[in-house]
Write a protein that holds these residues in place. Structure first.
Motif: not given
Length: 261
Positions: A69-70, A75-76, A97-101
């Protein structure tokens, strides 16, 4: 959509509850949940959809689909049921993650301990609120997590102390807040699918990888877990807490990540 009434305030029959105030002091953000129980998941979806500045994008019901999903929906913010992540491995993977929620943990009674809270924060969770909290408190935790560095619901304040390190009941060292996840994000997904009984070719299709890449991940998993074979690796992962069995109320719900329609 019918608005639910505020538990702390009476309303005349037929009257709707006042709307949840909009998020202020920043832009809106997208939200997803890692929650396997349909009634809780649907309640979160309805709550987010009637809250200004928040957009519901979907849900997942287990670790593997949460990571998918991420990757797909980005999702933010993630609302994460603590019962699905008692050892905080998923929290650690999501926040690495590189752009973590932003991870907001919804804490069940079974995990309402100083040790769990400390582990969750150490793994990167930004906010924590009881899973049984009233809707307005959940929204408040989400707002504060989005606007600030960290937020802890007042009901959990007494847990915000560093617990003494004690051995687990079975004699193994307890999982601490700085415990490291031995597997990479992709290896963890492969291990989840191995545990579900999938062969390499099926795993390759699910993860959009080549069979050879899956074999490489399996070899790495066996090496890192000091396992003789796939079955031994799964057994070791469950015993060490890397993999978990689902809580009783969601064990029969292995749903896939579903984007909001």
């Amino acid at each position: 959509m019918t608005r639910s009434t505020d538990p702390g305030r009476a309303h005349p029959p037929g009257a709707s509850a006042p709307p949840i105030p909009p998020v202020t002091g920043g832009r809106g953000f997208t939200v997803a949940a890692v929650e396997a129980v349909p009634i809780f998941r649907d309640g979160l979806s309805a709550l987010i959809q009637r809250s200004h500045g928040m957009t519901w994008v979907g849900h997942a019901a287990n670790h593997h689909t949460a990571l998918q999903l991420c990757e797909q929906l980005k999702p933010e913010m993630i609302l994460l049921d603590s019962g699905l992540d008692p050892n905080c491995h998923l929290t650690r993977l999501l926040t690495a993650a590189e752009h973590p929620p932003i991870v907001v943990v919804l804490i069940r009674e079974a995990t309402r301990t100083s040790r769990y809270l400390t582990s969750a924060i150490g793994a990167g969770a930004r906010a924590a609120v009881p899973r049984s909290a009233e809707p307005r408190r959940v929204i408040e935790a989400m707002r504060r997590a989005h606007m600030e560095t960290r937020y802890l619901d007042p009901a959990l304040a007494t847990l915000a102390v560093r617990p003494k390190r004690q051995p687990a009941a079975d004699g193994r060292p307890a999982t601490g807040p700085r415990a490291q996840m031995p597997l990479s994000r992709r290896e963890y997904q492969v291990l989840q699918l191995i545990a579900e009984g999938m062969e390499n070719s099926a795993i390759a299709k699910v993860l959009y990888l080549s069979v050879e890449t899956v074999r490489t991940h399996v070899k790495s998993i066996l090496r890192k877990l000091a396992a003789r074979d796939r079955t031994h690796a799964v057994t070791t992962a469950f015993r060490s807490g890397i993999l978990i069995t689902h809580p009783d109320d969601c064990a029969q719900l292995p749903e896939s990540a579903e984007p909001q329609k």
